[in-house]
Design a protein around this motif. Structure first.
Motif, PDB file in Angstrom:
ATOM      1  N   ALA A 112       0.838  -1.204   0.000  1.00 32.28           N
ATOM      2  CA  ALA A 112       0.000   0.000   0.000  1.00 32.28           C
ATOM      3  C   ALA A 112       0.869   1.249   0.000  1.00 32.28           C
ATOM      4  CB  ALA A 112      -0.915  -0.002   1.217  1.00 32.28           C
ATOM      5  N   LYS A 113       0.407   2.268  -0.728  1.00 31.80           N
ATOM      6  CA  LYS A 113       1.128   3.535  -0.818  1.00 31.80           C
ATOM      7  C   LYS A 113       0.374   4.615  -0.033  1.00 31.80           C
ATOM      8  CE  LYS A 113       3.258   2.638  -5.326  1.00 31.80           C
ATOM      9  NZ  LYS A 113       2.914   1.196  -5.345  1.00 31.80           N
ATOM     10  N   ARG A 114       1.107   5.627   0.411  1.00 33.98           N
ATOM     11  CA  ARG A 114       0.503   6.759   1.110  1.00 33.98           C
ATOM     12  C   ARG A 114       0.146   7.837   0.105  1.00 33.98           C
ATOM     13  NH1 ARG A 114       5.542   6.006   3.512  1.00 33.98           N
ATOM     14  NH2 ARG A 114       5.552   4.704   5.387  1.00 33.98           N
ATOM     15  N   ARG A 115      -1.103   8.294   0.151  1.00 31.34           N
ATOM     16  CA  ARG A 115      -1.559   9.346  -0.759  1.00 31.34           C
ATOM     17  C   ARG A 115      -2.436  10.333   0.009  1.00 31.34           C
ATOM     18  NH1 ARG A 115      -0.746   7.357  -5.956  1.00 31.34           N
ATOM     19  NH2 ARG A 115      -0.641   5.083  -6.129  1.00 31.34           N
ATOM     20  N   PHE A 116      -2.332  11.599  -0.336  1.00 27.07           N
ATOM     21  CA  PHE A 116      -3.270  12.577   0.209  1.00 27.07           C
ATOM     22  C   PHE A 116      -4.065  13.266  -0.897  1.00 27.07           C
ATOM     23  CE2 PHE A 116      -4.772  16.514   2.101  1.00 27.07           C
ATOM     24  CZ  PHE A 116      -5.289  16.043   3.306  1.00 27.07           C
ATOM     25  N   GLY A 117      -3.617  13.195  -2.122  1.00 30.25           N
ATOM     26  CA  GLY A 117      -4.290  13.879  -3.223  1.00 30.25           C
ATOM     27  C   GLY A 117      -5.776  13.600  -3.322  1.00 30.25           C
ATOM     28  N   PRO A 118      -6.219  12.334  -3.287  1.00 26.35           N
ATOM     29  CA  PRO A 118      -7.653  12.058  -3.355  1.00 26.35           C
ATOM     30  C   PRO A 118      -8.438  12.634  -2.179  1.00 26.35           C
ATOM     31  CG  PRO A 118      -6.412  10.115  -3.964  1.00 26.35           C
ATOM     32  CD  PRO A 118      -5.414  11.098  -3.422  1.00 26.35           C
ATOM     33  N   ILE A 119      -7.806  12.697  -1.012  1.00 21.97           N
ATOM     34  CA  ILE A 119      -8.464  13.305   0.147  1.00 21.97           C
ATOM     35  C   ILE A 119      -8.602  14.801  -0.072  1.00 21.97           C
ATOM     36  CG2 ILE A 119      -8.231  13.783   2.620  1.00 21.97           C
ATOM     37  CD1 ILE A 119      -6.841  11.046   2.881  1.00 21.97           C
ATOM     38  N   ALA A 120      -7.545  15.449  -0.537  1.00 27.54           N
ATOM     39  CA  ALA A 120      -7.606  16.883  -0.815  1.00 27.54           C
ATOM     40  C   ALA A 120      -8.668  17.200  -1.854  1.00 27.54           C
ATOM     41  CB  ALA A 120      -6.238  17.372  -1.295  1.00 27.54           C
ATOM     42  N   ALA A 121      -8.785  16.342  -2.873  1.00 27.05           N
ATOM     43  CA  ALA A 121      -9.755  16.572  -3.940  1.00 27.05           C
ATOM     44  C   ALA A 121     -11.196  16.404  -3.470  1.00 27.05           C
ATOM     45  CB  ALA A 121      -9.475  15.620  -5.099  1.00 27.05           C
ATOM     46  N   ALA A 122     -11.383  15.766  -2.314  1.00 22.18           N
ATOM     47  CA  ALA A 122     -12.732  15.558  -1.787  1.00 22.18           C
ATOM     48  C   ALA A 122     -13.322  16.815  -1.160  1.00 22.18           C
ATOM     49  CB  ALA A 122     -12.716  14.433  -0.753  1.00 22.18           C
ATOM     50  N   ASP A 123     -12.520  17.872  -1.020  1.00 22.52           N
ATOM     51  CA  ASP A 123     -12.984  19.134  -0.424  1.00 22.52           C
ATOM     52  C   ASP A 123     -13.938  19.835  -1.396  1.00 22.52           C
ATOM     53  OD1 ASP A 123     -13.315  21.411   1.083  1.00 22.52           O
ATOM     54  OD2 ASP A 123     -11.290  22.192   0.703  1.00 22.52           O
ATOM     55  N   ALA A 124     -15.181  19.365  -1.417  1.00 23.86           N
ATOM     56  CA  ALA A 124     -16.140  19.787  -2.449  1.00 23.86           C
ATOM     57  C   ALA A 124     -16.443  21.274  -2.410  1.00 23.86           C
ATOM     58  CB  ALA A 124     -17.426  18.984  -2.302  1.00 23.86           C
ATOM     59  N   ASP A 125     -16.502  21.870  -1.209  1.00 29.92           N
ATOM     60  CA  ASP A 125     -16.812  23.294  -1.125  1.00 29.92           C
ATOM     61  C   ASP A 125     -15.553  24.167  -1.126  1.00 29.92           C
ATOM     62  OD1 ASP A 125     -15.829  22.750   1.375  1.00 29.92           O
ATOM     63  OD2 ASP A 125     -17.680  23.231   2.461  1.00 29.92           O
ATOM     64  N   ASP A 126     -14.391  23.514  -1.236  1.00 23.51           N
ATOM     65  CA  ASP A 126     -13.109  24.212  -1.358  1.00 23.51           C
ATOM     66  C   ASP A 126     -12.885  25.234  -0.240  1.00 23.51           C
ATOM     67  OD1 ASP A 126     -10.657  24.502  -2.639  1.00 23.51           O
ATOM     68  OD2 ASP A 126     -11.339  26.217  -3.822  1.00 23.51           O
ATOM     69  N   ASP A 127     -13.291  24.839   0.985  1.00 22.57           N
ATOM     70  CA  ASP A 127     -13.097  25.739   2.121  1.00 22.57           C
ATOM     71  C   ASP A 127     -11.822  25.442   2.895  1.00 22.57           C
ATOM     72  OD1 ASP A 127     -13.782  23.359   3.358  1.00 22.57           O
ATOM     73  OD2 ASP A 127     -15.292  24.255   4.696  1.00 22.57           O
ATOM     74  N   GLY A 128     -11.034  24.487   2.417  1.00 20.04           N
ATOM     75  CA  GLY A 128      -9.775  24.145   3.068  1.00 20.04           C
ATOM     76  C   GLY A 128      -9.893  23.090   4.136  1.00 20.04           C
ATOM     77  N   GLU A 156     -17.610  14.736   3.391  1.00 16.02           N
ATOM     78  CA  GLU A 156     -17.137  14.947   2.024  1.00 16.02           C
ATOM     79  C   GLU A 156     -16.448  13.696   1.484  1.00 16.02           C
ATOM     80  OE1 GLU A 156     -16.301  19.703   1.550  1.00 16.02           O
ATOM     81  OE2 GLU A 156     -14.930  18.566   2.851  1.00 16.02           O
ATOM     82  N   LEU A 157     -15.680  13.019   2.339  1.00 15.96           N
ATOM     83  CA  LEU A 157     -15.040  11.778   1.910  1.00 15.96           C
ATOM     84  C   LEU A 157     -16.089  10.723   1.535  1.00 15.96           C
ATOM     85  CD1 LEU A 157     -12.084  11.279   4.438  1.00 15.96           C
ATOM     86  CD2 LEU A 157     -12.028  12.307   2.159  1.00 15.96           C
ATOM     87  N   ALA A 158     -17.178  10.668   2.293  1.00 14.63           N
ATOM     88  CA  ALA A 158     -18.214   9.667   2.035  1.00 14.63           C
ATOM     89  C   ALA A 158     -18.892   9.874   0.687  1.00 14.63           C
ATOM     90  CB  ALA A 158     -19.257   9.685   3.153  1.00 14.63           C
ATOM     91  N   ALA A 159     -18.780  11.073   0.135  1.00 12.07           N
ATOM     92  CA  ALA A 159     -19.395  11.355  -1.163  1.00 12.07           C
ATOM     93  C   ALA A 159     -18.508  10.932  -2.328  1.00 12.07           C
ATOM     94  CB  ALA A 159     -19.706  12.843  -1.275  1.00 12.07           C
ATOM     95  N   VAL A 160     -17.297  10.465  -2.043  1.00 15.52           N
ATOM     96  CA  VAL A 160     -16.354  10.080  -3.096  1.00 15.52           C
ATOM     97  C   VAL A 160     -16.358   8.561  -3.245  1.00 15.52           C
ATOM     98  CG1 VAL A 160     -13.952  10.105  -3.845  1.00 15.52           C
ATOM     99  CG2 VAL A 160     -14.902  12.075  -2.620  1.00 15.52           C
ATOM    100  N   ARG A 161     -16.803   8.088  -4.394  1.00 18.04           N
ATOM    101  CA  ARG A 161     -16.779   6.657  -4.677  1.00 18.04           C
ATOM    102  C   ARG A 161     -15.350   6.225  -4.993  1.00 18.04           C
ATOM    103  NH1 ARG A 161     -21.304   3.917  -3.412  1.00 18.04           N
ATOM    104  NH2 ARG A 161     -21.039   2.501  -5.178  1.00 18.04           N
ATOM    105  N   LEU A 162     -14.946   5.082  -4.433  1.00 15.32           N
ATOM    106  CA  LEU A 162     -13.587   4.614  -4.655  1.00 15.32           C
ATOM    107  C   LEU A 162     -13.302   4.379  -6.134  1.00 15.32           C
ATOM    108  CD1 LEU A 162     -13.118   2.079  -1.706  1.00 15.32           C
ATOM    109  CD2 LEU A 162     -12.357   4.457  -1.828  1.00 15.32           C
ATOM    110  N   VAL A 163     -14.294   3.915  -6.870  1.00 16.15           N
ATOM    111  CA  VAL A 163     -14.084   3.617  -8.292  1.00 16.15           C
ATOM    112  C   VAL A 163     -13.904   4.887  -9.110  1.00 16.15           C
ATOM    113  CG1 VAL A 163     -15.301   1.417  -8.192  1.00 16.15           C
ATOM    114  CG2 VAL A 163     -16.577   3.516  -8.687  1.00 16.15           C
ATOM    115  N   ALA A 164     -14.257   6.049  -8.524  1.00 17.85           N
ATOM    116  CA  ALA A 164     -14.136   7.312  -9.255  1.00 17.85           C
ATOM    117  C   ALA A 164     -12.813   8.014  -9.012  1.00 17.85           C
ATOM    118  CB  ALA A 164     -15.292   8.242  -8.863  1.00 17.85           C
TER     119      ALA A 164
END
Length: 285
Positions: free
Chosen positions: A213-229, A235-243
């Motif tokens: 397994a690799k460490r990644r933060f990019g997909p978590i950062a991209a989950a910030d749907a309202d871009d409030d930081g 917000e994570l729950a709204a991201v499907r793993l397959v997407a």
């Protein structure tokens, strides 16, 4: 006949000596086991950008968890000692924290060691954590709470996550003095020092079970749907793993995990280790 008896006695003595040598010490009398916990440099300092696949760095401001029910038993399941009460630690505070010491244990191998990360109660002891931290976990019925800031170039993202899942870590094994050991070894008059090691980088793995397994933060950062930081668990729950475009997120045998929120919640159950990199089997308490 007496010669045969002497030969048998000598053979039994040699066998006993061999067994003592294999176990690593004198196993007559009584001794102690002292458990501590440590969050390593990833929690105390930071996870550097060089250790993530996508160049983010992560620094924890809080890393709260509750340890309870530390238990040692022999291979037949006979319990030698069990921790009473629980302790809430903040692993961002430097250094190992004492958890529990068991004295007057029979000097022998105790192959079955387990512990739990679970919610606190009103009497939970504190180490590095505050009364406000305990109230936070009590109010949420939570076992783990983390706060951190991730950075990449001029972008900054905050996480403030609370997890209510309790986890039991059983069958713990690790290296002691360079040798693999199941559980702990109590020697006469000695103290086995055991670290319950917490791995803060596991929250950013891209696979629940694979050793690669690799460490990644990019997909978590991209989950910030309202871009409030601030990246929330909702917000994570709204991201499907397959997407997730950066690559597959492996769920192994956890067939019911299909969004990033559930994935991170499952990762919260993998943070407990034993004597550094040693492993335990995680499950429900």
């Amino acid at each position: 006949m007496r010669n045969i008896e002497r030969m048998c006695a000598a053979a039994m003595s040699l066998a006993a000596a061999a067994l003592a040598g294999c176990s690593g010490g004198d196993t007559s009398g009584t001794g102690s086991v002292a458990f501590s916990t440590w969050g390593e440099a990833y929690i105390e300092e930071q996870i550097p950008a060089s250790d993530l696949e996508d160049g983010w760095s992560i620094r924890y401001e809080k890393f709260l968890l509750v340890l309870r029910n530390v238990t040692v038993a022999d291979r037949d399941g006979n319990v030698g000692a069990t921790m009473q009460g629980s302790i809430l630690v903040d692993h961002t505070k430097p250094g190992p924290k004492p958890v529990v010491t068991f004295d007057d244990l029979e000097a022998k191998p105790w192959e079955q060691v387990s512990y739990e990360i679970g919610p606190p109660d009103a009497d939970t002891a504190l180490d590095g954590a505050t009364e406000e931290d305990r109230a936070l976990l009590l109010g949420a019925g939570a076992s783990v709470h983390i706060e951190a800031t991730a950075r990449k170039a001029d972008v900054e993202k905050r996480i403030d996550w609370t997890f209510t899942i309790a986890t039991r870590y059983a069958g713990c094994a690790g290296d002691k003095d360079g040798k693999a050991l199941d559980g702990v070894l109590v020697t006469n008059g000695g103290t086995d020092l055991v670290e319950l090691t917490i791995h803060g980088d596991h929250f950013f793995y891209d696979d629940l079970q694979a050793a690669a397994a690799k460490r990644r933060f990019g997909p978590i950062a991209a989950a910030d749907a309202d871009d409030d930081g601030a990246v929330t668990l909702e917000e994570l729950a709204a991201v499907r793993l397959v997407a997730i475009e950066e690559g597959p997120y492996g769920t192994g045998s956890a067939g019911d995990v299909d969004d990033l929120g559930a994935f991170v919640a499952q990762l919260s159950r993998t943070i407990g280790h034993f004597r550094g990199e040693g492993e335990c089997v995680s499950g429900d308490p």
